[in-house]
Design a protein around this motif. Structure first.
Motif, PDB file in Angstrom:
ATOM      1  N   ARG A 160      34.797  -0.063   2.236  1.00  0.00           N
ATOM      2  CA  ARG A 160      33.993   1.042   2.754  1.00  0.00           C
ATOM      3  C   ARG A 160      32.704   0.449   3.317  1.00  0.00           C
ATOM      4  NH1 ARG A 160      34.165   5.870  -1.857  1.00  0.00           N
ATOM      5  NH2 ARG A 160      36.377   6.397  -1.616  1.00  0.00           N
ATOM      6  N   VAL A 161      32.309   0.931   4.479  1.00  0.00           N
ATOM      7  CA  VAL A 161      31.074   0.439   5.077  1.00  0.00           C
ATOM      8  C   VAL A 161      29.890   1.005   4.301  1.00  0.00           C
ATOM      9  CG1 VAL A 161      29.624   0.407   7.137  1.00  0.00           C
ATOM     10  CG2 VAL A 161      32.111   0.208   7.363  1.00  0.00           C
ATOM     11  N   LEU A 265      25.379  -6.291  12.355  1.00  0.00           N
ATOM     12  CA  LEU A 265      26.184  -6.681  11.202  1.00  0.00           C
ATOM     13  C   LEU A 265      26.341  -5.496  10.266  1.00  0.00           C
ATOM     14  CD1 LEU A 265      24.056  -8.411   8.535  1.00  0.00           C
ATOM     15  CD2 LEU A 265      23.078  -8.081  10.788  1.00  0.00           C
ATOM     16  N   ARG A 266      27.209  -5.657   9.283  1.00  0.00           N
ATOM     17  CA  ARG A 266      27.475  -4.591   8.322  1.00  0.00           C
ATOM     18  C   ARG A 266      27.490  -5.166   6.916  1.00  0.00           C
ATOM     19  NH1 ARG A 266      33.100  -2.879   9.051  1.00  0.00           N
ATOM     20  NH2 ARG A 266      33.328  -5.104   9.389  1.00  0.00           N
ATOM     21  N   LYS A 267      27.062  -4.373   5.972  1.00  0.00           N
ATOM     22  CA  LYS A 267      27.325  -4.659   4.568  1.00  0.00           C
ATOM     23  C   LYS A 267      28.473  -3.748   4.145  1.00  0.00           C
ATOM     24  CE  LYS A 267      23.179  -6.733   2.616  1.00  0.00           C
ATOM     25  NZ  LYS A 267      22.264  -6.852   3.732  1.00  0.00           N
ATOM     26  N   VAL A 268      29.450  -4.340   3.460  1.00  0.00           N
ATOM     27  CA  VAL A 268      30.698  -3.645   3.172  1.00  0.00           C
ATOM     28  C   VAL A 268      31.030  -3.759   1.685  1.00  0.00           C
ATOM     29  CG1 VAL A 268      33.153  -3.507   3.782  1.00  0.00           C
ATOM     30  CG2 VAL A 268      31.494  -4.231   5.489  1.00  0.00           C
ATOM     31  N   PHE A 269      31.466  -2.649   1.108  1.00  0.00           N
ATOM     32  CA  PHE A 269      31.940  -2.626  -0.275  1.00  0.00           C
ATOM     33  C   PHE A 269      33.445  -2.876  -0.246  1.00  0.00           C
ATOM     34  CE2 PHE A 269      33.635  -0.452  -4.023  1.00  0.00           C
ATOM     35  CZ  PHE A 269      32.779  -0.889  -5.018  1.00  0.00           C
ATOM     36  N   VAL A 270      33.923  -3.899  -0.969  1.00  0.00           N
ATOM     37  CA  VAL A 270      35.334  -4.280  -0.907  1.00  0.00           C
ATOM     38  C   VAL A 270      35.954  -4.299  -2.298  1.00  0.00           C
ATOM     39  CG1 VAL A 270      34.980  -5.654   1.173  1.00  0.00           C
ATOM     40  CG2 VAL A 270      34.832  -6.765  -1.052  1.00  0.00           C
ATOM     41  N   TRP A 271      37.259  -4.037  -2.343  1.00  0.00           N
ATOM     42  CA  TRP A 271      38.022  -4.161  -3.576  1.00  0.00           C
ATOM     43  C   TRP A 271      39.448  -4.547  -3.217  1.00  0.00           C
ATOM     44  CZ3 TRP A 271      36.766   0.357  -1.215  1.00  0.00           C
ATOM     45  CH2 TRP A 271      37.790   1.282  -0.976  1.00  0.00           C
ATOM     46  N   ARG A 272      40.202  -4.951  -4.191  1.00  0.00           N
ATOM     47  CA  ARG A 272      41.558  -5.451  -3.951  1.00  0.00           C
ATOM     48  C   ARG A 272      42.530  -4.279  -3.793  1.00  0.00           C
ATOM     49  NH1 ARG A 272      44.392 -10.402  -7.171  1.00  0.00           N
ATOM     50  NH2 ARG A 272      46.477 -10.262  -6.274  1.00  0.00           N
ATOM     51  N   LEU A 281      36.741   1.241 -11.782  1.00  0.00           N
ATOM     52  CA  LEU A 281      36.558   1.134 -10.336  1.00  0.00           C
ATOM     53  C   LEU A 281      36.855   2.473  -9.665  1.00  0.00           C
ATOM     54  CD1 LEU A 281      36.105  -0.262  -7.644  1.00  0.00           C
ATOM     55  CD2 LEU A 281      38.412  -1.215  -7.792  1.00  0.00           C
ATOM     56  N   ARG A 282      37.909   3.146 -10.097  1.00  0.00           N
ATOM     57  CA  ARG A 282      38.241   4.454  -9.529  1.00  0.00           C
ATOM     58  C   ARG A 282      37.097   5.438  -9.755  1.00  0.00           C
ATOM     59  NH1 ARG A 282      43.033   7.277  -8.562  1.00  0.00           N
ATOM     60  NH2 ARG A 282      42.476   9.255  -7.581  1.00  0.00           N
ATOM     61  N   ALA A 283      36.501   5.403 -10.937  1.00  0.00           N
ATOM     62  CA  ALA A 283      35.373   6.291 -11.218  1.00  0.00           C
ATOM     63  C   ALA A 283      34.197   5.989 -10.297  1.00  0.00           C
ATOM     64  CB  ALA A 283      34.959   6.158 -12.689  1.00  0.00           C
ATOM     65  N   PHE A 284      33.963   4.703 -10.003  1.00  0.00           N
ATOM     66  CA  PHE A 284      32.860   4.320  -9.111  1.00  0.00           C
ATOM     67  C   PHE A 284      33.128   4.827  -7.689  1.00  0.00           C
ATOM     68  CE2 PHE A 284      30.379   1.517  -6.392  1.00  0.00           C
ATOM     69  CZ  PHE A 284      29.167   1.437  -7.068  1.00  0.00           C
ATOM     70  N   LEU A 285      34.361   4.664  -7.207  1.00  0.00           N
ATOM     71  CA  LEU A 285      34.713   5.140  -5.872  1.00  0.00           C
ATOM     72  C   LEU A 285      34.608   6.656  -5.784  1.00  0.00           C
ATOM     73  CD1 LEU A 285      37.786   2.829  -5.204  1.00  0.00           C
ATOM     74  CD2 LEU A 285      35.560   2.687  -4.077  1.00  0.00           C
ATOM     75  N   ASP A 286      35.046   7.353  -6.826  1.00  0.00           N
ATOM     76  CA  ASP A 286      34.944   8.814  -6.837  1.00  0.00           C
ATOM     77  C   ASP A 286      33.486   9.256  -6.837  1.00  0.00           C
ATOM     78  OD1 ASP A 286      37.675   9.024  -6.846  1.00  0.00           O
ATOM     79  OD2 ASP A 286      37.860   9.416  -8.994  1.00  0.00           O
ATOM     80  N   LEU A 287      32.643   8.543  -7.582  1.00  0.00           N
ATOM     81  CA  LEU A 287      31.221   8.872  -7.620  1.00  0.00           C
ATOM     82  C   LEU A 287      30.594   8.653  -6.244  1.00  0.00           C
ATOM     83  CD1 LEU A 287      28.757   9.689  -9.304  1.00  0.00           C
ATOM     84  CD2 LEU A 287      28.462   7.271  -9.896  1.00  0.00           C
ATOM     85  N   ARG A 297      18.498   6.383   1.540  1.00  0.00           N
ATOM     86  CA  ARG A 297      17.716   5.591   2.487  1.00  0.00           C
ATOM     87  C   ARG A 297      18.585   4.892   3.511  1.00  0.00           C
ATOM     88  NH1 ARG A 297      13.891   1.766  -0.845  1.00  0.00           N
ATOM     89  NH2 ARG A 297      13.507   1.030   1.270  1.00  0.00           N
ATOM     90  N   ASP A 298      19.865   4.643   3.186  1.00  0.00           N
ATOM     91  CA  ASP A 298      20.715   3.937   4.144  1.00  0.00           C
ATOM     92  C   ASP A 298      21.618   4.882   4.913  1.00  0.00           C
ATOM     93  OD1 ASP A 298      21.835   4.175   1.496  1.00  0.00           O
ATOM     94  OD2 ASP A 298      23.586   3.108   2.223  1.00  0.00           O
ATOM     95  N   GLY A 299      21.385   6.222   4.790  1.00  0.00           N
ATOM     96  CA  GLY A 299      22.174   7.156   5.555  1.00  0.00           C
ATOM     97  C   GLY A 299      23.482   7.464   4.868  1.00  0.00           C
ATOM     98  N   PRO A 300      24.311   8.339   5.470  1.00  0.00           N
ATOM     99  CA  PRO A 300      25.564   8.738   4.854  1.00  0.00           C
ATOM    100  C   PRO A 300      26.548   7.593   4.777  1.00  0.00           C
ATOM    101  CG  PRO A 300      25.437   9.587   7.097  1.00  0.00           C
ATOM    102  CD  PRO A 300      24.099   8.986   6.776  1.00  0.00           C
ATOM    103  N   ALA A 301      27.336   7.569   3.690  1.00  0.00           N
ATOM    104  CA  ALA A 301      28.373   6.548   3.548  1.00  0.00           C
ATOM    105  C   ALA A 301      29.567   6.950   4.396  1.00  0.00           C
ATOM    106  CB  ALA A 301      28.779   6.417   2.085  1.00  0.00           C
ATOM    107  N   THR A 302      30.372   5.956   4.742  1.00  0.00           N
ATOM    108  CA  THR A 302      31.639   6.228   5.389  1.00  0.00           C
ATOM    109  C   THR A 302      32.742   5.852   4.447  1.00  0.00           C
ATOM    110  OG1 THR A 302      31.842   4.053   6.386  1.00  0.00           O
ATOM    111  CG2 THR A 302      30.647   5.682   7.647  1.00  0.00           C
ATOM    112  N   GLY A 303      33.799   6.643   4.460  1.00  0.00           N
ATOM    113  CA  GLY A 303      34.890   6.372   3.545  1.00  0.00           C
ATOM    114  C   GLY A 303      36.038   5.658   4.212  1.00  0.00           C
ATOM    115  N   ALA A 304      35.880   5.217   5.455  1.00  0.00           N
ATOM    116  CA  ALA A 304      36.972   4.573   6.157  1.00  0.00           C
ATOM    117  C   ALA A 304      37.370   3.282   5.481  1.00  0.00           C
ATOM    118  CB  ALA A 304      36.575   4.294   7.617  1.00  0.00           C
TER     119      ALA A 304
END
Length: 308
Positions: A160-161, A265-272, A281-287, A297-304
């Protein structure tokens, strides 16, 4: 047929190595081999063909693999559901981090996560983007925040970006007007202070210079943005650094100038990917999804999902 045995089987199938599977599962190799042999005996046929440099699935192993994954996914889903029902989610969550996350949603997410799931042991691992990507792919950590590659895709991970960013030039105060972009060839004529080759951001800067036929010579390589700008204040050179860094708050010692062409550039959250995420991890993604509509402060997240 035990879930742990199926976990070992999947690890060997994906890693194509008993040694790598043992490291991934944090057990010794003989334990993996013994469990696989017992499973083969139980099912009545070999599951792997042992080759000199790797192991590959037999037809029987290929037939078992989707069932094994489904079993583990069902067990994880049941554990997550009942953890949610009881409000007592536990376990561990290992997150890898690069620098410059102070102004992103990550601290806020971790704060809310701690309040909701105090029984989850959260550990943070700081390292460079390439190192963290390898740890995620090998299953050593659950997830990480890394610099996305210049080509825009990340292989063998879901993502996720987190933030869109750009590189800017930081110069000593009074040395240049801020309303005029700085061409890269002009930057190249001064000593450059920027990220080292072990940083994921380095590739963005290097490729931007190469596209203009310029050689990137970094005189002072450091991934510490505070040190970068401190060196600029000493008039050692020009820093090429992340515009999103909180370190670049108004400071009379230097000025911030955009680059021409822009280096994004982008900062990206990654998982396997591939298997159902662990309950923590599922709880973190759901949150993340739950809080994504609230201002940050960094604007809306994208779930792509990218590369997964």
């Amino acid at each position: 047929m035990e879930l742990r045995t199926l976990e070992y089987f999947i690890a060997v199938a994906e890693e194509r190595s008993f040694t790598k599977a043992a490291a991934r599962c944090h057990v010794v190799q003989p334990a993996i081999s013994q469990q696989i042999q017992s499973l083969e005996k139980e099912l009545g046929e070999p599951l792997f063909e042992r080759l000199p440099r790797q192991v590959v699935l037999t037809s029987g192993g290929a037939a078992l693999l989707p069932h094994a994954r489904a079993c583990l996914a069902a067990a994880a889903a049941a554990a997550l559901e009942f953890a949610d029902r009881s409000g007592l989610l536990g376990g561990s969550f290992a997150l890898g981090t690069v620098g410059g996350l102070e102004g992103t949603r990550i601290p806020r997410l971790l704060g809310e996560y701690h309040r909701r799931y105090p029984r989850v042991a959260v550990t943070l691992t700081g390292a460079s983007s390439p190192s963290l990507l390898a740890k995620v792919r090998n299953g050593e950590i659950d997830a990480a925040v890394v610099a996305g590659p210049p080509e825009g895709t990340l292989a063998a991970v879901a993502s996720r970006v987190l933030r869109e960013d750009r590189i800017v030039a930081v110069l000593p105060a009074g040395s240049r007007a801020t309303n005029r972009p700085m061409p890269l060839d002009e930057v190249a004529r001064s000593p450059v202070i920027s990220y080292g080759p072990d940083s994921g951001v380095h590739a963005f800067v290097r490729e931007a210079f190469a596209a203009k036929g310029l050689r990137l010579d970094i005189a002072y390589a450091t991934n510490d943005v505070a040190l970068q700008v401190a060196l600029v204040a000493e008039r050692i050179g020009i820093a090429l650094t992340s515009h999103a860094s909180p370190v670049l708050a108004a400071d009379p010692r230097f000025v911030i100038v955009t680059l021409e062409p822009a280096i994004r550039l982008r900062k990206v959250f990654v998982w396997r990917p591939g298997t159902r995420p662990s309950a923590p991890l599922r709880a973190f993604l759901d949150l993340w999804t739950e809080l994504s509509d609230r201002p940050t402060r960094d604007g809306p997240a994208t779930g792509a999902t990218v590369g997964g």
